[in-house]
Design a protein around this motif. Structure first.
Motif, mmCIF file in Angstrom:
data_model
loop_
_atom_site.group_PDB
_atom_site.id
_atom_site.type_symbol
_atom_site.label_atom_id
_atom_site.label_comp_id
_atom_site.label_asym_id
_atom_site.label_seq_id
_atom_site.Cartn_x
_atom_site.Cartn_y
_atom_site.Cartn_z
ATOM 1 N N SER A 42 0.829 -1.208 0.000
ATOM 2 C CA SER A 42 0.000 0.000 0.000
ATOM 3 C C SER A 42 0.862 1.256 0.000
ATOM 4 O O SER A 42 0.528 2.230 -0.661
ATOM 5 N N SER A 43 1.987 1.246 0.712
ATOM 6 C CA SER A 43 2.830 2.446 0.714
ATOM 7 C C SER A 43 3.460 2.673 -0.661
ATOM 8 O O SER A 43 3.572 3.814 -1.113
ATOM 9 N N ALA A 44 3.831 1.603 -1.343
ATOM 10 C CA ALA A 44 4.399 1.755 -2.686
ATOM 11 C C ALA A 44 3.348 2.292 -3.650
ATOM 12 O O ALA A 44 3.625 3.190 -4.452
ATOM 13 N N ARG A 45 2.119 1.778 -3.572
ATOM 14 C CA ARG A 45 1.052 2.256 -4.461
ATOM 15 C C ARG A 45 0.659 3.697 -4.144
ATOM 16 O O ARG A 45 0.384 4.488 -5.043
ATOM 17 N N MET A 46 0.633 4.053 -2.856
ATOM 18 C CA MET A 46 0.307 5.433 -2.481
ATOM 19 C C MET A 46 1.372 6.395 -3.005
ATOM 20 O O MET A 46 1.045 7.481 -3.490
ATOM 21 N N ALA A 47 2.622 6.012 -2.935
ATOM 22 C CA ALA A 47 3.693 6.852 -3.476
ATOM 23 C C ALA A 47 3.530 7.000 -4.987
ATOM 24 O O ALA A 47 3.714 8.088 -5.532
ATOM 25 N N GLN A 60 12.558 4.610 -0.976
ATOM 26 C CA GLN A 60 11.687 4.749 0.192
ATOM 27 C C GLN A 60 11.501 3.412 0.897
ATOM 28 O O GLN A 60 11.543 3.331 2.119
ATOM 29 N N GLY A 61 11.320 2.347 0.146
ATOM 30 C CA GLY A 61 11.093 1.044 0.750
ATOM 31 C C GLY A 61 12.316 0.159 0.849
ATOM 32 O O GLY A 61 12.239 -0.960 1.342
ATOM 33 N N GLY A 70 7.346 -6.708 -9.207
ATOM 34 C CA GLY A 70 6.632 -7.976 -9.192
ATOM 35 C C GLY A 70 5.629 -8.120 -8.070
ATOM 36 O O GLY A 70 4.661 -8.855 -8.189
ATOM 37 N N ALA A 71 5.846 -7.397 -6.970
ATOM 38 C CA ALA A 71 5.010 -7.643 -5.805
ATOM 39 C C ALA A 71 4.190 -6.448 -5.351
ATOM 40 O O ALA A 71 3.080 -6.622 -4.869
ATOM 41 N N TYR A 72 4.703 -5.239 -5.478
ATOM 42 C CA TYR A 72 4.057 -4.121 -4.825
ATOM 43 C C TYR A 72 3.385 -3.111 -5.750
ATOM 44 O O TYR A 72 2.459 -2.440 -5.334
#
Length: 117
Positions: A42-47, A60-61, A70-72
């Protein structure tokens, strides 16, 4: 009034972490098999939603490019999707001029027949 000193921070076990997130998700009926990693995605998609580029999200991650793609992150081409929805493809613009236009009453009545009752 007597104030209590803050408790010492304690490390959570993997099981406790997984179980607590599972309980939170199950309350509204969300089922997930990725409880401990749900915040990573969710943090990757929000960014990505605020137009951060992949390099910024990687930093960031602390991920590598294989993990994040592949995953986020979704595989949707963001610029194309934003363009097709009528948004600019650059910057953080979320205003659509067409949203300020009031639709005709006859159209509203067709879409929502119970209007006015």
């Amino acid at each position: 009034m007597k104030m209590k000193p803050p408790r010492q921070a304690q490390e959570w076990s993997y099981f406790s972490h997984r179980e607590s997130i599972g309980k939170v998700l199950s309350f509204p009926g969300i089922r997930s098999n990725k409880n401990t990693h749900i915040n990573c995605g969710s943090s990757a998609r929000m960014a990505g939603n605020v137009c951060a580029n992949v390099d910024q999200i990687l930093r960031q991650g602390r991920w590598n490019s294989t993990t994040i793609k592949g995953a986020y992150l979704t595989n949707l081409p963001r610029k194309l999707v934003r363009s097709m929805a009528g948004f600019p493809t650059h910057g953080r613009f979320f205003h659509l001029a067409r949203a300020a236009i009031d639709p005709l009453a006859s159209l509203c009545k067709k879409l929502f027949p119970a209007i006015g009752e």
